[in-house]
Design a protein around this motif. Structure first.
Motif, PDB file in Angstrom:
ATOM      1  N   VAL A  40      73.803  16.836 -47.901  1.00 11.45           N
ATOM      2  CA  VAL A  40      73.885  15.415 -48.246  1.00 11.45           C
ATOM      3  C   VAL A  40      72.781  15.011 -49.223  1.00 11.45           C
ATOM      4  CG1 VAL A  40      73.777  13.069 -47.318  1.00 11.45           C
ATOM      5  CG2 VAL A  40      75.025  14.836 -46.087  1.00 11.45           C
ATOM      6  N   ARG A  41      71.623  15.617 -49.126  1.00 15.08           N
ATOM      7  CA  ARG A  41      70.534  15.226 -50.022  1.00 15.08           C
ATOM      8  C   ARG A  41      70.814  15.612 -51.475  1.00 15.08           C
ATOM      9  NH1 ARG A  41      65.988  18.742 -51.100  1.00 15.08           N
ATOM     10  NH2 ARG A  41      66.526  20.909 -50.684  1.00 15.08           N
ATOM     11  N   LEU A  42      71.872  16.396 -51.711  1.00 20.11           N
ATOM     12  CA  LEU A  42      72.276  16.748 -53.071  1.00 20.11           C
ATOM     13  C   LEU A  42      73.181  15.683 -53.692  1.00 20.11           C
ATOM     14  CD1 LEU A  42      72.999  20.559 -52.561  1.00 20.11           C
ATOM     15  CD2 LEU A  42      70.934  19.500 -53.488  1.00 20.11           C
ATOM     16  N   ALA A  79      79.561   9.989 -28.697  1.00 23.31           N
ATOM     17  CA  ALA A  79      79.096  10.996 -29.652  1.00 23.31           C
ATOM     18  C   ALA A  79      77.707  11.503 -29.283  1.00 23.31           C
ATOM     19  CB  ALA A  79      79.070  10.411 -31.061  1.00 23.31           C
ATOM     20  N   PRO A  80      77.452  12.807 -29.442  1.00 22.51           N
ATOM     21  CA  PRO A  80      76.127  13.349 -29.137  1.00 22.51           C
ATOM     22  C   PRO A  80      75.051  12.905 -30.117  1.00 22.51           C
ATOM     23  CG  PRO A  80      77.546  15.053 -30.037  1.00 22.51           C
ATOM     24  CD  PRO A  80      78.418  13.861 -29.795  1.00 22.51           C
ATOM     25  N   ALA A  81      75.458  12.513 -31.319  1.00 25.86           N
ATOM     26  CA  ALA A  81      74.490  12.026 -32.309  1.00 25.86           C
ATOM     27  C   ALA A  81      75.120  10.887 -33.095  1.00 25.86           C
ATOM     28  CB  ALA A  81      74.066  13.141 -33.257  1.00 25.86           C
ATOM     29  N   VAL A  82      74.309   9.912 -33.422  1.00 24.40           N
ATOM     30  CA  VAL A  82      74.769   8.772 -34.211  1.00 24.40           C
ATOM     31  C   VAL A  82      73.822   8.614 -35.394  1.00 24.40           C
ATOM     32  CG1 VAL A  82      75.309   6.313 -34.213  1.00 24.40           C
ATOM     33  CG2 VAL A  82      75.631   7.654 -32.120  1.00 24.40           C
ATOM     34  N   ILE A  83      74.392   8.616 -36.597  1.00 23.92           N
ATOM     35  CA  ILE A  83      73.577   8.518 -37.804  1.00 23.92           C
ATOM     36  C   ILE A  83      73.672   7.102 -38.355  1.00 23.92           C
ATOM     37  CG2 ILE A  83      73.138   9.443 -40.112  1.00 23.92           C
ATOM     38  CD1 ILE A  83      74.674  11.989 -39.185  1.00 23.92           C
ATOM     39  N   VAL A  84      72.536   6.428 -38.431  1.00 22.57           N
ATOM     40  CA  VAL A  84      72.476   5.110 -39.049  1.00 22.57           C
ATOM     41  C   VAL A  84      72.049   5.319 -40.501  1.00 22.57           C
ATOM     42  CG1 VAL A  84      71.459   2.803 -38.968  1.00 22.57           C
ATOM     43  CG2 VAL A  84      71.852   4.072 -36.834  1.00 22.57           C
ATOM     44  N   VAL A  85      72.930   4.957 -41.422  1.00 20.33           N
ATOM     45  CA  VAL A  85      72.686   5.210 -42.847  1.00 20.33           C
ATOM     46  C   VAL A  85      72.178   3.928 -43.491  1.00 20.33           C
ATOM     47  CG1 VAL A  85      73.677   6.027 -45.012  1.00 20.33           C
ATOM     48  CG2 VAL A  85      74.574   6.884 -42.824  1.00 20.33           C
ATOM     49  N   THR A  86      70.982   3.994 -44.046  1.00 19.94           N
ATOM     50  CA  THR A  86      70.362   2.815 -44.645  1.00 19.94           C
ATOM     51  C   THR A  86      69.930   3.100 -46.082  1.00 19.94           C
ATOM     52  OG1 THR A  86      68.106   3.373 -43.941  1.00 19.94           O
ATOM     53  CG2 THR A  86      69.463   2.127 -42.384  1.00 19.94           C
ATOM     54  N   SER A  87      69.589   2.021 -46.770  1.00 17.21           N
ATOM     55  CA  SER A  87      69.085   2.120 -48.136  1.00 17.21           C
ATOM     56  C   SER A  87      67.767   1.357 -48.216  1.00 17.21           C
ATOM     57  CB  SER A  87      70.098   1.523 -49.118  1.00 17.21           C
ATOM     58  OG  SER A  87      69.627   1.590 -50.446  1.00 17.21           O
ATOM     59  N   ASP A  88      66.760   1.970 -48.825  1.00 15.38           N
ATOM     60  CA  ASP A  88      65.429   1.345 -48.886  1.00 15.38           C
ATOM     61  C   ASP A  88      64.886   1.389 -50.312  1.00 15.38           C
ATOM     62  OD1 ASP A  88      62.853   0.423 -48.573  1.00 15.38           O
ATOM     63  OD2 ASP A  88      62.463   1.552 -46.736  1.00 15.38           O
ATOM     64  N   MET A  89      65.249   0.393 -51.111  1.00 18.43           N
ATOM     65  CA  MET A  89      64.802   0.357 -52.495  1.00 18.43           C
ATOM     66  C   MET A  89      63.325   0.012 -52.635  1.00 18.43           C
ATOM     67  SD  MET A  89      66.762   1.362 -54.898  1.00 18.43           S
ATOM     68  CE  MET A  89      65.991   0.580 -56.319  1.00 18.43           C
ATOM     69  N   GLU A  90      62.762  -0.677 -51.663  1.00 15.21           N
ATOM     70  CA  GLU A  90      61.335  -1.009 -51.758  1.00 15.21           C
ATOM     71  C   GLU A  90      60.479   0.250 -51.599  1.00 15.21           C
ATOM     72  OE1 GLU A  90      60.621  -4.224 -52.848  1.00 15.21           O
ATOM     73  OE2 GLU A  90      62.786  -3.953 -52.948  1.00 15.21           O
ATOM     74  N   ASP A  91      60.923   1.159 -50.740  1.00 17.91           N
ATOM     75  CA  ASP A  91      60.236   2.444 -50.611  1.00 17.91           C
ATOM     76  C   ASP A  91      60.375   3.251 -51.891  1.00 17.91           C
ATOM     77  OD1 ASP A  91      58.862   4.534 -49.007  1.00 17.91           O
ATOM     78  OD2 ASP A  91      60.741   5.604 -49.280  1.00 17.91           O
ATOM     79  N   VAL A  92      61.566   3.189 -52.508  1.00 21.46           N
ATOM     80  CA  VAL A  92      61.782   3.881 -53.777  1.00 21.46           C
ATOM     81  C   VAL A  92      60.810   3.373 -54.830  1.00 21.46           C
ATOM     82  CG1 VAL A  92      63.393   4.183 -55.708  1.00 21.46           C
ATOM     83  CG2 VAL A  92      64.206   4.434 -53.362  1.00 21.46           C
ATOM     84  N   LEU A  93      60.701   2.048 -54.964  1.00 19.72           N
ATOM     85  CA  LEU A  93      59.830   1.463 -55.988  1.00 19.72           C
ATOM     86  C   LEU A  93      58.358   1.779 -55.750  1.00 19.72           C
ATOM     87  CD1 LEU A  93      61.350  -2.060 -56.726  1.00 19.72           C
ATOM     88  CD2 LEU A  93      61.346  -0.028 -58.166  1.00 19.72           C
ATOM     89  N   ALA A  94      57.980   1.894 -54.488  1.00 21.20           N
ATOM     90  CA  ALA A  94      56.587   2.204 -54.160  1.00 21.20           C
ATOM     91  C   ALA A  94      56.237   3.656 -54.451  1.00 21.20           C
ATOM     92  CB  ALA A  94      56.315   1.888 -52.685  1.00 21.20           C
ATOM     93  N   THR A 136      73.728   4.418 -52.092  1.00 19.96           N
ATOM     94  CA  THR A 136      73.718   4.998 -50.743  1.00 19.96           C
ATOM     95  C   THR A 136      75.124   5.230 -50.226  1.00 19.96           C
ATOM     96  OG1 THR A 136      71.574   3.988 -50.267  1.00 19.96           O
ATOM     97  CG2 THR A 136      72.911   4.627 -48.367  1.00 19.96           C
ATOM     98  N   ASN A 137      76.069   4.383 -50.633  1.00 16.96           N
ATOM     99  CA  ASN A 137      77.456   4.589 -50.217  1.00 16.96           C
ATOM    100  C   ASN A 137      78.021   5.905 -50.741  1.00 16.96           C
ATOM    101  OD1 ASN A 137      77.850   2.294 -48.623  1.00 16.96           O
ATOM    102  ND2 ASN A 137      78.256   1.002 -50.407  1.00 16.96           N
ATOM    103  N   ILE A 138      77.507   6.376 -51.881  1.00  8.81           N
ATOM    104  CA  ILE A 138      77.917   7.691 -52.382  1.00  8.81           C
ATOM    105  C   ILE A 138      77.500   8.767 -51.377  1.00  8.81           C
ATOM    106  CG2 ILE A 138      77.607   9.405 -54.224  1.00  8.81           C
ATOM    107  CD1 ILE A 138      77.056   7.039 -56.135  1.00  8.81           C
ATOM    108  N   ALA A 139      76.252   8.675 -50.920  1.00  7.01           N
ATOM    109  CA  ALA A 139      75.749   9.655 -49.947  1.00  7.01           C
ATOM    110  C   ALA A 139      76.489   9.558 -48.618  1.00  7.01           C
ATOM    111  CB  ALA A 139      74.247   9.447 -49.734  1.00  7.01           C
ATOM    112  N   PHE A 140      76.923   8.353 -48.251  1.00  6.97           N
ATOM    113  CA  PHE A 140      77.684   8.177 -47.013  1.00  6.97           C
ATOM    114  C   PHE A 140      78.976   8.995 -47.087  1.00  6.97           C
ATOM    115  CE2 PHE A 140      78.009   4.859 -43.473  1.00  6.97           C
ATOM    116  CZ  PHE A 140      78.902   5.609 -42.727  1.00  6.97           C
ATOM    117  N   PRO A 156      83.238   6.338 -39.337  1.00  5.88           N
ATOM    118  CA  PRO A 156      82.378   5.377 -40.035  1.00  5.88           C
ATOM    119  C   PRO A 156      82.539   3.974 -39.457  1.00  5.88           C
ATOM    120  CG  PRO A 156      84.283   5.915 -41.385  1.00  5.88           C
ATOM    121  CD  PRO A 156      84.325   6.840 -40.203  1.00  5.88           C
ATOM    122  N   MET A 157      81.430   3.282 -39.244  1.00  2.00           N
ATOM    123  CA  MET A 157      81.432   1.974 -38.608  1.00  2.00           C
ATOM    124  C   MET A 157      80.611   0.961 -39.402  1.00  2.00           C
ATOM    125  SD  MET A 157      80.639   3.227 -34.708  1.00  2.00           S
ATOM    126  CE  MET A 157      80.436   1.529 -34.156  1.00  2.00           C
TER     127      MET A 157
END
Length: 205
Positions: A40-42, A79-94, A136-140, A156-157
Protein backbone atom coordinates in the motif's frame (compact mmCIF):
# COMPACT_ATOMS: atom_id res chain seq x y z
CA UNK A 1 13.04 -16.43 8.69
CA UNK A 2 10.45 -14.64 6.53
CA UNK A 3 7.68 -16.92 5.36
CA UNK A 4 6.81 -17.31 1.68
CA UNK A 5 3.80 -15.07 1.08
CA UNK A 6 1.47 -16.03 -1.76
CA UNK A 7 -0.84 -13.51 -3.40
CA UNK A 8 -3.46 -13.68 -6.12
CA UNK A 9 -3.28 -11.71 -9.37
CA UNK A 10 -4.65 -8.18 -9.47
CA UNK A 11 -7.49 -9.36 -11.71
CA UNK A 12 -8.40 -12.18 -9.33
CA UNK A 13 -8.30 -9.81 -6.35
CA UNK A 14 -10.61 -7.29 -8.05
CA UNK A 15 -13.05 -9.88 -9.40
CA UNK A 16 -13.30 -11.83 -6.13
CA UNK A 17 -13.62 -8.86 -3.75
CA UNK A 18 -16.92 -8.58 -1.87
CA UNK A 19 -17.94 -6.49 1.12
CA UNK A 20 -17.83 -8.98 4.00
CA UNK A 21 -19.48 -8.33 7.35
CA UNK A 22 -18.82 -11.64 9.15
CA UNK A 23 -15.27 -12.87 9.75
CA UNK A 24 -13.64 -16.04 11.02
CA UNK A 25 -12.46 -15.67 14.59
CA UNK A 26 -8.74 -16.02 13.95
CA UNK A 27 -6.03 -13.36 14.21
CA UNK A 28 -4.24 -11.96 11.19
CA UNK A 29 -0.58 -12.88 10.94
CA UNK A 30 1.56 -9.81 11.66
CA UNK A 31 3.79 -10.59 8.67
CA UNK A 32 0.73 -10.54 6.43
CA UNK A 33 -0.21 -7.11 7.76
CA UNK A 34 3.33 -5.87 7.20
CA UNK A 35 3.26 -7.16 3.63
CA UNK A 36 -0.09 -5.51 2.96
CA UNK A 37 1.27 -2.14 4.03
CA UNK A 38 4.51 -2.64 2.12
CA UNK A 39 2.32 -2.84 -0.98
CA UNK A 40 0.00 0.00 0.00
CA UNK A 41 2.83 2.43 0.68
CA UNK A 42 3.68 2.21 -3.04
CA UNK A 43 0.41 4.03 -3.85
CA UNK A 44 0.92 7.13 -6.01
CA UNK A 45 0.23 10.67 -4.82
CA UNK A 46 0.66 14.13 -6.33
CA UNK A 47 4.16 15.47 -5.60
CA UNK A 48 4.73 12.17 -3.75
CA UNK A 49 3.33 13.76 -0.58
CA UNK A 50 1.88 10.48 0.76
CA UNK A 51 -0.57 12.04 3.24
CA UNK A 52 -2.16 8.71 4.21
CA UNK A 53 -1.84 7.30 7.70
CA UNK A 54 -3.12 3.87 8.82
CA UNK A 55 -4.26 3.05 12.35
CA UNK A 56 -4.58 -0.72 12.84
CA UNK A 57 -6.95 -1.54 15.68
CA UNK A 58 -6.61 -5.08 17.08
CA UNK A 59 -7.32 -4.44 20.78
CA UNK A 60 -10.71 -5.95 21.61
CA UNK A 61 -11.78 -3.19 24.02
CA UNK A 62 -10.89 -0.52 21.50
CA UNK A 63 -12.69 -2.41 18.73
CA UNK A 64 -15.83 -2.48 20.88
CA UNK A 65 -15.63 1.28 21.35
CA UNK A 66 -15.01 1.65 17.63
CA UNK A 67 -18.12 -0.43 16.92
CA UNK A 68 -20.13 1.87 19.18
CA UNK A 69 -18.78 4.86 17.25
CA UNK A 70 -19.81 3.07 14.03
CA UNK A 71 -23.44 2.94 15.15
CA UNK A 72 -23.23 -0.70 16.25
CA UNK A 73 -22.08 -2.20 12.94
CA UNK A 74 -21.01 -5.70 13.98
CA UNK A 75 -18.31 -6.19 11.34
CA UNK A 76 -16.06 -3.95 13.43
CA UNK A 77 -15.85 -6.44 16.30
CA UNK A 78 -16.23 -9.49 14.05
CA UNK A 79 -13.04 -8.64 12.16
CA UNK A 80 -9.70 -9.47 13.81
CA UNK A 81 -8.26 -6.15 12.65
CA UNK A 82 -9.81 -2.82 11.74
CA UNK A 83 -7.86 -0.25 9.74
CA UNK A 84 -8.79 3.40 10.20
CA UNK A 85 -7.51 5.25 7.13
CA UNK A 86 -6.76 8.92 7.67
CA UNK A 87 -5.06 11.80 5.90
CA UNK A 88 -2.75 14.25 7.69
CA UNK A 89 -1.64 17.15 5.51
CA UNK A 90 -0.37 19.18 8.46
CA UNK A 91 2.15 16.44 9.23
CA UNK A 92 3.12 16.42 5.55
CA UNK A 93 3.74 20.18 5.56
CA UNK A 94 5.79 19.97 8.74
CA UNK A 95 8.07 17.39 7.11
CA UNK A 96 8.17 18.33 3.43
CA UNK A 97 11.84 17.42 3.06
CA UNK A 98 10.93 13.76 3.67
CA UNK A 99 8.78 13.71 0.51
CA UNK A 100 11.45 15.05 -1.87
CA UNK A 101 13.32 12.42 -3.88
CA UNK A 102 16.78 11.84 -2.33
CA UNK A 103 18.36 11.66 -5.79
CA UNK A 104 17.75 15.34 -6.51
CA UNK A 105 20.57 17.90 -6.10
CA UNK A 106 20.35 19.91 -2.87
CA UNK A 107 19.42 23.08 -4.74
CA UNK A 108 16.51 21.34 -6.46
CA UNK A 109 15.35 19.87 -3.15
CA UNK A 110 15.25 23.32 -1.57
CA UNK A 111 13.35 24.73 -4.55
CA UNK A 112 10.77 21.97 -4.41
CA UNK A 113 10.21 22.36 -0.67
CA UNK A 114 9.83 26.14 -1.10
CA UNK A 115 7.36 25.70 -3.98
CA UNK A 116 5.22 23.18 -2.11
CA UNK A 117 5.31 25.19 1.09
CA UNK A 118 4.16 28.34 -0.70
CA UNK A 119 1.40 26.46 -2.53
CA UNK A 120 -0.14 24.74 0.47
CA UNK A 121 0.35 27.60 2.92
CA UNK A 122 -1.76 29.65 0.53
CA UNK A 123 -4.67 27.30 1.28
CA UNK A 124 -6.76 27.00 4.42
CA UNK A 125 -6.23 24.03 6.72
CA UNK A 126 -9.63 22.71 5.62
CA UNK A 127 -8.90 23.03 1.90
CA UNK A 128 -5.52 21.34 2.04
CA UNK A 129 -7.04 18.69 4.27
CA UNK A 130 -9.60 17.95 1.57
CA UNK A 131 -6.83 17.95 -1.05
CA UNK A 132 -4.90 15.36 0.95
CA UNK A 133 -8.03 13.26 1.33
CA UNK A 134 -8.35 12.89 -2.46
CA UNK A 135 -4.84 11.43 -2.50
CA UNK A 136 -5.52 9.17 0.49
CA UNK A 137 -8.55 7.69 -1.26
CA UNK A 138 -6.15 6.33 -3.89
CA UNK A 139 -4.29 4.45 -1.15
CA UNK A 140 -7.61 3.22 0.27
CA UNK A 141 -8.32 1.52 -3.06
CA UNK A 142 -4.84 -0.01 -3.12
CA UNK A 143 -5.41 -1.23 0.45
CA UNK A 144 -8.59 -3.12 -0.41
CA UNK A 145 -6.93 -4.86 -3.35
CA UNK A 146 -3.82 -5.71 -1.32
CA UNK A 147 -5.99 -7.19 1.45
CA UNK A 148 -7.95 -9.27 -1.07
CA UNK A 149 -4.79 -10.37 -2.85
CA UNK A 150 -3.41 -11.69 0.43
CA UNK A 151 -6.43 -13.94 0.88
CA UNK A 152 -8.33 -11.74 3.32
CA UNK A 153 -11.65 -9.93 2.97
CA UNK A 154 -12.76 -6.42 3.86
CA UNK A 155 -15.68 -4.02 4.08
CA UNK A 156 -15.11 -0.27 3.45
CA UNK A 157 -17.10 1.90 5.86
CA UNK A 158 -17.95 5.58 6.05
CA UNK A 159 -20.82 5.24 8.51
CA UNK A 160 -19.26 6.30 11.80
CA UNK A 161 -19.08 9.25 14.18
CA UNK A 162 -15.82 10.92 13.17
CA UNK A 163 -15.53 12.95 16.37
CA UNK A 164 -15.80 9.80 18.50
CA UNK A 165 -13.23 7.92 16.40
CA UNK A 166 -10.94 10.93 16.52
CA UNK A 167 -11.18 10.93 20.31
CA UNK A 168 -10.64 7.16 20.59
CA UNK A 169 -7.42 7.31 18.54
CA UNK A 170 -6.20 10.64 19.92
CA UNK A 171 -6.11 12.29 16.50
CA UNK A 172 -5.76 16.06 15.93
CA UNK A 173 -8.76 18.05 14.71
CA UNK A 174 -7.24 18.65 11.25
CA UNK A 175 -6.95 14.94 10.39
CA UNK A 176 -9.40 13.73 7.72
CA UNK A 177 -10.99 10.27 7.51
CA UNK A 178 -11.01 8.28 4.28
CA UNK A 179 -12.87 5.45 5.99
CA UNK A 180 -12.69 2.38 8.19
CA UNK A 181 -11.77 -1.05 6.81
CA UNK A 182 -12.46 -4.19 8.87
CA UNK A 183 -10.34 -7.06 7.53
CA UNK A 184 -10.01 -10.80 8.15
CA UNK A 185 -10.74 -14.25 6.78
CA UNK A 186 -14.35 -14.28 5.52
CA UNK A 187 -17.04 -16.23 7.34
CA UNK A 188 -19.72 -15.32 4.77
CA UNK A 189 -19.81 -14.99 0.99
CA UNK A 190 -21.14 -11.48 0.56
CA UNK A 191 -23.49 -10.42 -2.21
CA UNK A 192 -22.82 -10.99 -5.93
CA UNK A 193 -21.63 -7.94 -7.82
CA UNK A 194 -24.29 -5.61 -9.21
CA UNK A 195 -22.54 -2.94 -11.28
CA UNK A 196 -23.50 -0.54 -14.05
CA UNK A 197 -22.95 -1.52 -17.66
CA UNK A 198 -19.82 -0.04 -19.22
CA UNK A 199 -21.96 2.05 -21.57
CA UNK A 200 -23.21 4.03 -18.58
CA UNK A 201 -19.84 4.76 -16.97
CA UNK A 202 -17.37 4.87 -19.88
CA UNK A 203 -17.35 7.48 -22.67
CA UNK A 204 -14.80 7.48 -25.48
CA UNK A 205 -14.03 10.92 -26.93
Amino acid sequence: MTKNIETTSVQQAIESRRSIRKYAQQPIDREDLQHIFELVRLSPSAWNLQPWRFHVVINEDLKQKLEDAAYGQKQVTSAPAVIVVTSDMEDVLANLTETVHPGLPEERKEEEVATLSAFFNGMSVEDRGQWGLTQTNIAFGFLMIAVQGMGYASNPMLGFDQDKVRELLGLPAHVKFAGILPIGKPNSEGHPHHRFDLNKIVAFH
